[in-house]
Design a protein around this motif. Structure first.
Motif, PDB file in Angstrom:
ATOM      1  N   ALA A 154       0.830  -1.206   0.000  1.00 49.25           N
ATOM      2  CA  ALA A 154       0.000   0.000   0.000  1.00 49.25           C
ATOM      3  C   ALA A 154       0.867   1.259   0.000  1.00 49.25           C
ATOM      4  CB  ALA A 154      -0.926  -0.010   1.210  1.00 49.25           C
ATOM      5  N   ASP A 155       0.367   2.266  -0.694  1.00 55.10           N
ATOM      6  CA  ASP A 155       1.028   3.574  -0.758  1.00 55.10           C
ATOM      7  C   ASP A 155       2.477   3.452  -1.236  1.00 55.10           C
ATOM      8  OD1 ASP A 155      -1.291   4.866   0.172  1.00 55.10           O
ATOM      9  OD2 ASP A 155      -0.726   4.505   2.258  1.00 55.10           O
ATOM     10  N   THR A 156       2.668   2.677  -2.297  1.00 57.13           N
ATOM     11  CA  THR A 156       4.002   2.559  -2.892  1.00 57.13           C
ATOM     12  C   THR A 156       4.313   3.824  -3.686  1.00 57.13           C
ATOM     13  OG1 THR A 156       3.973   0.141  -3.053  1.00 57.13           O
ATOM     14  CG2 THR A 156       5.379   1.318  -4.603  1.00 57.13           C
ATOM     15  N   PRO A 157       5.371   4.546  -3.318  1.00 54.59           N
ATOM     16  CA  PRO A 157       5.658   5.788  -4.031  1.00 54.59           C
ATOM     17  C   PRO A 157       6.313   5.541  -5.391  1.00 54.59           C
ATOM     18  CG  PRO A 157       7.289   5.416  -2.325  1.00 54.59           C
ATOM     19  CD  PRO A 157       6.278   4.315  -2.180  1.00 54.59           C
ATOM     20  N   VAL A 158       5.910   6.329  -6.360  1.00 57.08           N
ATOM     21  CA  VAL A 158       6.564   6.365  -7.664  1.00 57.08           C
ATOM     22  C   VAL A 158       7.537   7.536  -7.618  1.00 57.08           C
ATOM     23  CG1 VAL A 158       6.261   6.568 -10.154  1.00 57.08           C
ATOM     24  CG2 VAL A 158       4.501   5.447  -8.774  1.00 57.08           C
ATOM     25  N   LYS A 159       8.837   7.235  -7.597  1.00 62.11           N
ATOM     26  CA  LYS A 159       9.843   8.265  -7.356  1.00 62.11           C
ATOM     27  C   LYS A 159      10.410   8.826  -8.656  1.00 62.11           C
ATOM     28  CE  LYS A 159      11.259   6.730  -2.766  1.00 62.11           C
ATOM     29  NZ  LYS A 159      11.023   8.049  -2.134  1.00 62.11           N
ATOM     30  N   ALA A 187      10.291   0.814  -5.719  1.00 63.79           N
ATOM     31  CA  ALA A 187      11.184  -0.133  -5.051  1.00 63.79           C
ATOM     32  C   ALA A 187      10.812  -1.562  -5.438  1.00 63.79           C
ATOM     33  CB  ALA A 187      11.118   0.050  -3.549  1.00 63.79           C
ATOM     34  N   SER A 188      11.820  -2.365  -5.727  1.00 61.99           N
ATOM     35  CA  SER A 188      11.571  -3.753  -6.138  1.00 61.99           C
ATOM     36  C   SER A 188      10.912  -4.570  -5.025  1.00 61.99           C
ATOM     37  CB  SER A 188      12.882  -4.419  -6.565  1.00 61.99           C
ATOM     38  OG  SER A 188      13.830  -4.399  -5.508  1.00 61.99           O
ATOM     39  N   ALA A 189      11.103  -4.163  -3.764  1.00 62.23           N
ATOM     40  CA  ALA A 189      10.473  -4.881  -2.655  1.00 62.23           C
ATOM     41  C   ALA A 189       8.961  -4.692  -2.641  1.00 62.23           C
ATOM     42  CB  ALA A 189      11.062  -4.407  -1.326  1.00 62.23           C
ATOM     43  N   ASN A 190       8.471  -3.638  -3.310  1.00 61.11           N
ATOM     44  CA  ASN A 190       7.047  -3.330  -3.317  1.00 61.11           C
ATOM     45  C   ASN A 190       6.354  -3.752  -4.608  1.00 61.11           C
ATOM     46  OD1 ASN A 190       7.748  -2.113  -0.951  1.00 61.11           O
ATOM     47  ND2 ASN A 190       7.402  -0.016  -1.643  1.00 61.11           N
ATOM     48  N   TYR A 191       7.061  -4.453  -5.470  1.00 60.49           N
ATOM     49  CA  TYR A 191       6.547  -4.685  -6.827  1.00 60.49           C
ATOM     50  C   TYR A 191       7.096  -6.015  -7.342  1.00 60.49           C
ATOM     51  CZ  TYR A 191       6.102  -3.785 -11.900  1.00 60.49           C
ATOM     52  OH  TYR A 191       5.819  -3.873 -13.232  1.00 60.49           O
ATOM     53  N   ALA A 192       6.297  -6.717  -8.147  1.00 61.02           N
ATOM     54  CA  ALA A 192       6.745  -8.005  -8.711  1.00 61.02           C
ATOM     55  C   ALA A 192       6.307  -8.115 -10.165  1.00 61.02           C
ATOM     56  CB  ALA A 192       6.195  -9.167  -7.902  1.00 61.02           C
ATOM     57  N   PRO A 193       7.219  -8.421 -11.075  1.00 60.85           N
ATOM     58  CA  PRO A 193       6.838  -8.628 -12.475  1.00 60.85           C
ATOM     59  C   PRO A 193       5.999  -9.894 -12.608  1.00 60.85           C
ATOM     60  CG  PRO A 193       9.211  -8.249 -12.246  1.00 60.85           C
ATOM     61  CD  PRO A 193       8.671  -8.482 -10.874  1.00 60.85           C
ATOM     62  N   VAL A 194       5.075  -9.877 -13.562  1.00 58.39           N
ATOM     63  CA  VAL A 194       4.273 -11.078 -13.822  1.00 58.39           C
ATOM     64  C   VAL A 194       5.149 -12.169 -14.417  1.00 58.39           C
ATOM     65  CG1 VAL A 194       2.360 -12.009 -15.165  1.00 58.39           C
ATOM     66  CG2 VAL A 194       2.145  -9.756 -14.081  1.00 58.39           C
ATOM     67  N   ARG A 195       5.990 -11.796 -15.380  1.00 62.76           N
ATOM     68  CA  ARG A 195       6.905 -12.765 -16.010  1.00 62.76           C
ATOM     69  C   ARG A 195       8.306 -12.487 -15.509  1.00 62.76           C
ATOM     70  NH1 ARG A 195       3.066 -11.292 -19.656  1.00 62.76           N
ATOM     71  NH2 ARG A 195       2.042 -12.916 -20.883  1.00 62.76           N
TER      72      ARG A 195
END
Length: 252
Positions: A196-201, A243-251
């Protein structure tokens, strides 16, 4: 003897208290992926969704399949992790786009996350008939067959329209498969926001100012990676770093 009996009772009480306050043991993960998957399904059926997710995550590191990702998504959904469920349902659909159960559960997970499904175009619906790998296979095979049929009449001096009709047919299949591959490729770099509330920097640094905030389950397309950050394009057209910790690629 009376004092000895009291001492024994105290020992039993201390042992019971220690057992009650001891942390839960971590589930043992079988080395064989199939055994780990079966153990994850068994844990899911016992409503132990935390253990099921742990086992499915261990399997995912070794091998992936539509069944694994679908069950992983179910475990996340039952645990209330809607963003994780969205991620794994999308991974299942990337391998088997026509799975109606994964499509239905993806819609439920998005509803749980208070998200609406992105608009579906004709290209999306057409490319969703097959996976990207399947489109690649169809395009490659039909392309080679087209070339073969193109030179076959000259090689054997055949006459008539049948070879040319077959050539045009396979050429049409090859072109259609290319379009399907392109449509699937448009989503090849999609990923899911998990926190939640992942910032786009503005830049891939901790102190960089935030341009926008993303919520769990939202889709953003990966454009690049730098260290612990992904450069993404959000669904609203915002370009920035997450941040990669807040996001995951589908592939992956």
């Amino acid at each position: 003897m009376k004092h000895l009996r009291h001492l024994v009772l105290l020992c039993f009480a201390a042992a019971f208290a220690a057992a009650a306050t001891a942390p839960a043991a971590v589930a043992t993960v079988p080395a064989d992926p199939q055994e780990a998957f079966s153990a994850g399904v068994a844990a899911y059926e016992k409503n132990d969704f935390a253990q099921a997710r742990q086992l499915f995550a261990a399997v995912e590191k070794k091998s992936v399949s539509p069944a694994l990702e679908f069950n992983f998504g179910n475990a996340c959904y039952q645990a209330g992790d809607y963003s994780g469920a969205i991620l794994h349902y999308l991974r299942a659909l990337a391998m088997d786009p026509r799975d109606p159960d994964a499509q239905q559960n993806l819609a439920l997970a998005r509803k749980g996350a208070n998200l609406t499904a992105p608009d579906s175009t004709r290209l999306d619906r057409f490319s969703g008939l097959l996976s990207q790998d399947a489109w690649t296979w169809v395009a490659t095979v039909s392309g080679w067959v087209t070339l073969y049929l193109l030179f076959l009449p000259r090689l054997f001096r055949w006459r008539g329209t049948l070879p040319w009709l077959l050539c045009l047919t396979t050429l049409g299949v090859s072109v259609a498969a290319g379009i399907g591959w392109w449509g699937a490729h448009q989503h090849a770099n999609d990923g899911v926001v998990l926190v939640a509330d992942t910032p786009v920097k503005l830049s891939p640094t901790t102190n960089s100012p935030s341009l926008a905030m993303l919520q769990p389950g939202e889709i953003a397309q990966v454009l690049d990676r730098h260290g612990d950050y992904y450069k993404v394009l959000t669904g609203t057209g915002q370009l920035g770093w997450v941040a990669s910790a807040n996001y995951a690629p589908v592939r992956e």
